[in-house]
Structures are given as C-alpha cells and as structure tokens.
Design a protein around this motif. Structure first.
Motif, PDB file in Angstrom:
ATOM      1  N   LYS A  53       0.787  -1.147   0.043  1.00 21.21           N
ATOM      2  CA  LYS A  53      -0.195  -0.185   0.104  1.00 21.21           C
ATOM      3  C   LYS A  53       0.887   1.159  -0.002  1.00 21.21           C
ATOM      4  CE  LYS A  53      -3.961  -2.346   2.157  1.00 21.21           C
ATOM      5  NZ  LYS A  53      -4.835  -2.147   3.236  1.00 21.21           N
ATOM      6  N   SER A  54       2.064   1.166   0.198  1.00 26.41           N
ATOM      7  CA  SER A  54       3.094   2.307   0.205  1.00 26.41           C
ATOM      8  C   SER A  54       3.443   2.916  -1.112  1.00 26.41           C
ATOM      9  CB  SER A  54       4.340   1.982   0.936  1.00 26.41           C
ATOM     10  OG  SER A  54       5.331   2.828   0.989  1.00 26.41           O
ATOM     11  N   LYS A  55       3.476   4.060  -1.375  1.00 27.58           N
ATOM     12  CA  LYS A  55       4.093   4.571  -2.417  1.00 27.58           C
ATOM     13  C   LYS A  55       5.439   4.415  -2.786  1.00 27.58           C
ATOM     14  CE  LYS A  55       0.810   8.353  -3.095  1.00 27.58           C
ATOM     15  NZ  LYS A  55       0.579   9.680  -3.885  1.00 27.58           N
ATOM     16  N   LEU A  56       6.248   4.494  -1.585  1.00 27.48           N
ATOM     17  CA  LEU A  56       7.573   3.931  -1.786  1.00 27.48           C
ATOM     18  C   LEU A  56       7.544   2.648  -1.517  1.00 27.48           C
ATOM     19  CD1 LEU A  56      10.643   4.594  -1.760  1.00 27.48           C
ATOM     20  CD2 LEU A  56      10.563   4.746   0.768  1.00 27.48           C
ATOM     21  N   LYS A  57       7.910   1.961  -2.707  1.00 29.19           N
ATOM     22  CA  LYS A  57       7.777   0.387  -2.719  1.00 29.19           C
ATOM     23  C   LYS A  57       9.145  -0.330  -2.119  1.00 29.19           C
ATOM     24  CE  LYS A  57       4.100  -0.097  -4.808  1.00 29.19           C
ATOM     25  NZ  LYS A  57       2.882  -0.878  -3.799  1.00 29.19           N
ATOM     26  N   HIS A  58       9.159  -1.295  -1.114  1.00 32.81           N
ATOM     27  CA  HIS A  58       9.908  -2.041  -0.512  1.00 32.81           C
ATOM     28  C   HIS A  58       9.880  -3.656  -0.917  1.00 32.81           C
ATOM     29  CE1 HIS A  58      11.110   1.154   2.466  1.00 32.81           C
ATOM     30  NE2 HIS A  58       9.842   1.330   2.280  1.00 32.81           N
ATOM     31  N   LEU A  59      10.823  -3.999  -1.812  1.00 30.14           N
ATOM     32  CA  LEU A  59      10.788  -5.264  -2.520  1.00 30.14           C
ATOM     33  C   LEU A  59      11.918  -6.044  -1.786  1.00 30.14           C
ATOM     34  CD1 LEU A  59      10.443  -4.014  -5.941  1.00 30.14           C
ATOM     35  CD2 LEU A  59       8.595  -4.682  -4.433  1.00 30.14           C
ATOM     36  N   LEU A  60      11.783  -7.364  -1.750  1.00 28.69           N
ATOM     37  CA  LEU A  60      12.548  -8.436  -1.335  1.00 28.69           C
ATOM     38  C   LEU A  60      12.465  -9.366  -2.463  1.00 28.69           C
ATOM     39  CD1 LEU A  60      14.329  -9.256   0.897  1.00 28.69           C
ATOM     40  CD2 LEU A  60      12.458 -10.829   1.697  1.00 28.69           C
ATOM     41  N   SER A  61      13.681  -9.736  -2.953  1.00 26.98           N
ATOM     42  CA  SER A  61      13.618 -10.369  -4.010  1.00 26.98           C
ATOM     43  C   SER A  61      14.811 -11.599  -4.298  1.00 26.98           C
ATOM     44  CB  SER A  61      13.946  -9.785  -5.467  1.00 26.98           C
ATOM     45  OG  SER A  61      15.167  -9.131  -5.320  1.00 26.98           O
ATOM     46  N   LEU A  62      14.421 -12.564  -5.126  1.00 31.30           N
ATOM     47  CA  LEU A  62      15.378 -13.731  -5.172  1.00 31.30           C
ATOM     48  C   LEU A  62      15.809 -13.556  -6.657  1.00 31.30           C
ATOM     49  CD1 LEU A  62      17.010 -16.517  -4.634  1.00 31.30           C
ATOM     50  CD2 LEU A  62      14.883 -17.525  -5.629  1.00 31.30           C
ATOM     51  N   ASN A  86      21.295 -14.172  -5.698  1.00 34.81           N
ATOM     52  CA  ASN A  86      21.327 -13.238  -4.776  1.00 34.81           C
ATOM     53  C   ASN A  86      19.772 -13.133  -4.182  1.00 34.81           C
ATOM     54  OD1 ASN A  86      24.088 -12.190  -5.566  1.00 34.81           O
ATOM     55  ND2 ASN A  86      22.995 -11.125  -7.237  1.00 34.81           N
ATOM     56  N   ILE A  87      19.758 -12.700  -2.912  1.00 33.68           N
ATOM     57  CA  ILE A  87      18.845 -12.338  -2.010  1.00 33.68           C
ATOM     58  C   ILE A  87      19.010 -10.714  -2.056  1.00 33.68           C
ATOM     59  CG2 ILE A  87      17.416 -12.147  -0.123  1.00 33.68           C
ATOM     60  CD1 ILE A  87      17.528 -15.097  -1.557  1.00 33.68           C
ATOM     61  N   ASN A  88      17.931  -9.867  -2.682  1.00 32.23           N
ATOM     62  CA  ASN A  88      18.144  -8.680  -2.880  1.00 32.23           C
ATOM     63  C   ASN A  88      17.086  -7.724  -2.053  1.00 32.23           C
ATOM     64  OD1 ASN A  88      20.304  -8.458  -4.751  1.00 32.23           O
ATOM     65  ND2 ASN A  88      18.629  -9.297  -6.267  1.00 32.23           N
ATOM     66  N   TYR A  89      17.282  -6.778  -1.552  1.00 38.87           N
ATOM     67  CA  TYR A  89      16.509  -5.583  -1.112  1.00 38.87           C
ATOM     68  C   TYR A  89      16.402  -4.295  -1.850  1.00 38.87           C
ATOM     69  CZ  TYR A  89      14.150  -2.252   2.087  1.00 38.87           C
ATOM     70  OH  TYR A  89      13.276  -1.385   2.724  1.00 38.87           O
ATOM     71  N   SER A  90      14.881  -3.882  -2.255  1.00 37.42           N
ATOM     72  CA  SER A  90      15.080  -2.904  -3.142  1.00 37.42           C
ATOM     73  C   SER A  90      13.986  -1.855  -2.812  1.00 37.42           C
ATOM     74  CB  SER A  90      14.778  -3.335  -4.810  1.00 37.42           C
ATOM     75  OG  SER A  90      15.657  -4.391  -5.149  1.00 37.42           O
ATOM     76  N   LEU A  91      14.556  -0.472  -3.621  1.00 36.46           N
ATOM     77  CA  LEU A  91      13.465   0.561  -3.090  1.00 36.46           C
ATOM     78  C   LEU A  91      13.172   1.011  -4.355  1.00 36.46           C
ATOM     79  CD1 LEU A  91      15.123   2.114  -0.037  1.00 36.46           C
ATOM     80  CD2 LEU A  91      13.104   0.990  -0.084  1.00 36.46           C
ATOM     81  N   ILE A  92      11.856   1.428  -4.838  1.00 35.26           N
ATOM     82  CA  ILE A  92      11.591   2.087  -5.985  1.00 35.26           C
ATOM     83  C   ILE A  92      10.994   3.208  -5.552  1.00 35.26           C
ATOM     84  CG2 ILE A  92      10.099   2.299  -7.874  1.00 35.26           C
ATOM     85  CD1 ILE A  92       9.981  -0.960  -7.907  1.00 35.26           C
ATOM     86  N   TYR A  93      11.806   4.469  -5.909  1.00 34.77           N
ATOM     87  CA  TYR A  93      11.426   5.952  -5.890  1.00 34.77           C
ATOM     88  C   TYR A  93      10.467   6.309  -7.080  1.00 34.77           C
ATOM     89  CZ  TYR A  93      15.229   5.340  -2.567  1.00 34.77           C
ATOM     90  OH  TYR A  93      16.030   4.880  -1.570  1.00 34.77           O
TER      91      TYR A  93
END
Length: 194
Positions: free
Chosen positions: A67-76, A116-123
């Motif tokens: 629900k956040s405008k700033l996306k917090h993503l965890l990925s493989l 990789n296990i990644n943590y991403s932010l989308i602005y």
C-alpha cells in the motif's frame, strides 16, 4: 552504471511485471562489446575488439509494503554471465598449481552464475519514471579459462596483488580455474512505466 564504471561493461534492459498485490516477476538481459563500451575500460585498453559479454537475470519479487508509494521489495535473483575476450601481454594465475604465467596473447572465457537475495526500493519520480535502488548478497560460481596461450612463461618474480582488503581485486580476469564465493550486489536502475 555498468557501461560507465566496470572492467566488464554492458548495457542492461529489463522488464518487471506485477503478478498480483504482493508478487512481481522480472527478467533482465545484458550485452557488452567494445562497440557498446563508453568507459575507462575501453579507453584504458582493458577491453579489445574481441570483448563480448552476455548476461541474463530472472528475478522474483515480494512487495513488503503493497500500500506504500515507496515500494520496498525483497527478491530472489538468479544470474548467468558469459564473458569472452582476447588479452595481450598480460599474466594470469593458475589456481590449481598456484603459479603466475606471463603470455603474449591468450583467449579468455569466464562463465559466472549464482543467486542473490536483494532488498530494493522504488522511488517514483513521475507517474511514468522511477528509480530502483538495490542491494543484495548471494553466492556465485565462477569458471575462468585461458586457451590458445602464446609464449606462456612462468613468472617466478611476481608475488601477486599486495592488497590486504581486496586481495582478489582483479581475480575475475586473472585467476584461471573454478571458484565459489559470496556475491555482493549493488544496483541503480532507471524505470519507465508503460
């Protein structure tokens, strides 16, 4: 920034699709050659006319805050890199017999794959433009081979890199053989939303 600040420069193009509220899937392809390079590696003679690199990276994302405008993503992220080149008047390190060799010319081939296990932010910059900032850690396997080596000679005077902090700084180019190790991932991408 790989086309600008890398010893193995390439351009990447990817596509990310939202599957449902929390899950996304993406695919990225990369290609590099002397003709596509715009950085110091080409100007400084690190790559030559025979430099070629192909990369593929599928990635599976989980949205931590849907629900956040700033996306917090965890990925493989899975990855495969195929890199070939021809080097002249250089040296390489044979991992199996722990010896440095000088040569006049050699064909170089590097295959690297891992995850990789990644943590991403989308602005979000605009409704169509965004930045994706990524940091991650994983594991990688690298296989480097030298072939068609001209005038190979053991270098008994070279003792190797003198750096304690980064002792294998140029290992992906000079260390012949197979190696499995940790992989660190730092990335910044420009996103255009269709």
């Amino acid at each position: 920034f790989s086309p600008l600040v890398s010893y193995a420069p390439r351009w990447n193009l990817g596509y990310i699709r939202k599957v449902d509220k929390r899950y996304w899937i993406g695919l990225e392809l990369g290609y590099g050659s002397k003709n596509t390079s715009v950085n110091f590696a080409e100007e400084g003679g690190w790559i030559d006319n025979d430099y070629k690199l192909f990369e593929i990276r599928p990635e599976f994302y989980y949205d931590l805050r849907p629900k956040s405008k700033l996306k917090h993503l965890l990925s493989l992220e899975l990855f495969y890199i195929n890199h070939s080149d021809k080097f002249k008047d250089e040296r390489y390190f044979n991992v199996e017999n722990n010896t440095y060799y000088n040569y006049d010319a050699a064909d170089f081939k590097r295959i690297k794959y891992g995850m990789n296990i990644n943590y991403s932010l989308i602005y979000n910059i605009t409704s169509k433009l965004a930045l994706l900032q990524k940091v991650g850690v994983g594991i990688r396997h690298r296989d480097v081979k030298y072939s068609n080596v001209a005038n190979e000679m053991e270098d008994i005077n070279y003792e190797g890199p003198n750096s304690f902090v980064f002792p294998v700084n140029d290992g992906f180019l000079r260390n012949e053989g197979k190696a499995t190790a940790f992989n660190f991932n730092l990335d910044l991408k420009i996103i255009y939303k269709f």
